[in-house]
Design an enzyme around this catalytic site. Structure first.
Site, PDB file in Angstrom:
ATOM      1  N   PRO A  87       2.563 -12.192  -5.835  1.00  0.00           N
ATOM      2  CA  PRO A  87       2.714 -12.034  -7.202  1.00  0.00           C
ATOM      3  C   PRO A  87       1.519 -12.921  -8.083  1.00  0.00           C
ATOM      4  O   PRO A  87       1.185 -13.040  -9.415  1.00  0.00           O
ATOM      5  CB  PRO A  87       4.106 -12.484  -7.751  1.00  0.00           C
ATOM      6  CG  PRO A  87       4.780 -12.568  -6.732  1.00  0.00           C
ATOM      7  CD  PRO A  87       3.973 -12.792  -5.461  1.00  0.00           C
ATOM      8  N   GLU A 114      11.561 -16.138   0.530  1.00  0.00           N
ATOM      9  CA  GLU A 114      11.242 -17.229  -0.619  1.00  0.00           C
ATOM     10  C   GLU A 114       9.670 -17.356  -0.840  1.00  0.00           C
ATOM     11  O   GLU A 114       9.216 -17.476  -1.833  1.00  0.00           O
ATOM     12  CB  GLU A 114      11.800 -18.510  -0.284  1.00  0.00           C
ATOM     13  CG  GLU A 114      13.357 -18.681  -0.406  1.00  0.00           C
ATOM     14  CD  GLU A 114      13.671 -18.161  -1.850  1.00  0.00           C
ATOM     15  OE1 GLU A 114      13.505 -18.917  -2.899  1.00  0.00           O
ATOM     16  OE2 GLU A 114      14.509 -17.448  -1.933  1.00  0.00           O
ATOM     17  N   ARG A 152      -6.800   7.895  -1.621  1.00  0.00           N
ATOM     18  CA  ARG A 152      -7.015   9.119  -2.429  1.00  0.00           C
ATOM     19  C   ARG A 152      -8.557   9.045  -2.937  1.00  0.00           C
ATOM     20  O   ARG A 152      -9.130   9.771  -3.539  1.00  0.00           O
ATOM     21  CB  ARG A 152      -6.044   9.486  -3.421  1.00  0.00           C
ATOM     22  CG  ARG A 152      -5.860   8.269  -4.538  1.00  0.00           C
ATOM     23  CD  ARG A 152      -4.907   8.726  -5.496  1.00  0.00           C
ATOM     24  NE  ARG A 152      -5.279   9.716  -6.309  1.00  0.00           N
ATOM     25  CZ  ARG A 152      -6.056   9.829  -7.465  1.00  0.00           C
ATOM     26  NH1 ARG A 152      -6.823   8.289  -7.314  1.00  0.00           N
ATOM     27  NH2 ARG A 152      -6.512  10.601  -7.994  1.00  0.00           N
ATOM     28  N   ASP A 167      -9.439  11.861 -12.418  1.00  0.00           N
ATOM     29  CA  ASP A 167      -8.121  11.448 -12.652  1.00  0.00           C
ATOM     30  C   ASP A 167      -8.197  10.326 -13.731  1.00  0.00           C
ATOM     31  O   ASP A 167      -9.241   9.603 -13.792  1.00  0.00           O
ATOM     32  CB  ASP A 167      -7.210  10.905 -11.564  1.00  0.00           C
ATOM     33  CG  ASP A 167      -6.573  12.263 -11.175  1.00  0.00           C
ATOM     34  OD1 ASP A 167      -6.175  13.061 -11.989  1.00  0.00           O
ATOM     35  OD2 ASP A 167      -6.164  12.162 -10.032  1.00  0.00           O
TER      36      ASP A 167
END
Ligand code: 6GU
Length: 245
Positions: A87, A114, A152, A167
């Site tokens: 993160p 953790e 993709r 897209d």
């Protein structure tokens, strides 16, 4: 493209990659995915991959040795990107996906529990990547997001050549609305222009809808779109919408 994923849960990666649209690209061998389990590299007699943190505290910390050895076992091609999912990393986006799609190999390291021993981050050349401001239990979903988005973008990776480029986000606009039969579903009608057969009008309507949607739903992307060069058609639409300045 060769994806190597270092993970304690290889079945998560394998299951997703063998399913659906993305599975087709793997079956056609346009891309390949290989999983490596650090547990198989643990030199501990109980095949341990984590240990208690120095300094104390709750939870376990992933150990350097199994991860370093798993990483070293994956033969690195010259044109390779190595990613550790956390993160704390750089937010993943379409542009990063495009850059990654030019590589021959992408090595992904997924953590759990953790956290990692800080020295795992110090593997030379690693980039730290996050998929958004929330906390997952492990990096596998993040790795799959990257594998999916990159696959993709590889020519032949998903059936229709042009659809990846067309897209969302490939030109700073969200997608226009799509419809299929029936023309009237529970009183909700398909816009007349789409039934007109007038391809120029249809293209213009779609672009206009894309612009309006982006303005309403993603003001940040709309800002970016407004800053960039516009085609003649876009300029005409922006004038019509009183957005041309
Ligand atoms: Cl890459 N890993 C984890 N554990 N949580 C996340 C993430 C990654 N990106 C967003 N949340």
């Amino acid at each position: 493209m060769k994806f190597d994923v270092i993970t304690l849960f290889p079945e998560i990666i394998e299951n997703y990659c063998s399913a659906s649209v993305i599975g087709r690209a793997f079956k056609q061998e346009i891309v390949s995915v290989n999983t490596v389990n650090p547990r198989d590299f643990s030199t501990d007699k109980h095949k341990k991959v984590d240990d208690t943190p120095y300094g104390g505290g709750a939870g376990m910390v992933l150990m350097c040795q199994p991860f370093y050895d798993a990483y070293d076992s994956v033969k690195k091609l010259e044109n390779c990107a190595s990613i550790i999912f956390t993160p704390q990393g750089k937010p993943f986006n379409q542009e990063m996906g495009k850059n990654l799609s030019t590589k021959d190999q992408i090595i992904s390291i997924c953590g759990h529990y953790e956290g990692y021993d800080e020295r795992i981050r110090q593997i030379p050349g690693l980039i730290e990547v996050s998929i958004g401001d929330f906390v997952l239990t492990g990096g596998e979903l993040a790795a799959l997001c990257v594998i999916d988005a990159v696959t993709r973008l590889i020519p032949g990776g998903i059936g229709k050549e042009e659809s990846a480029e067309e897209d969302s986000f490939s030109e700073d606009l969200l997608e226009y609305p799509h419809y299929t039969r029936p023309n009237d579903f529970r009183g909700m009608k398909v816009p007349d222009v789409l039934l007109s057969g007038n391809h120029q009008e249809i293209a213009k309507w779609r672009k206009k809808q894309a612009i309006l949607r982006t303005q309403a739903k993603r003001p940040d992307l709309f800002e970016k779109f407004m800053q960039r060069e516009h085609t003649k058609e876009e300029k005409a639409i922006l004038k019509e919408l009183n957005l041309w300045i």
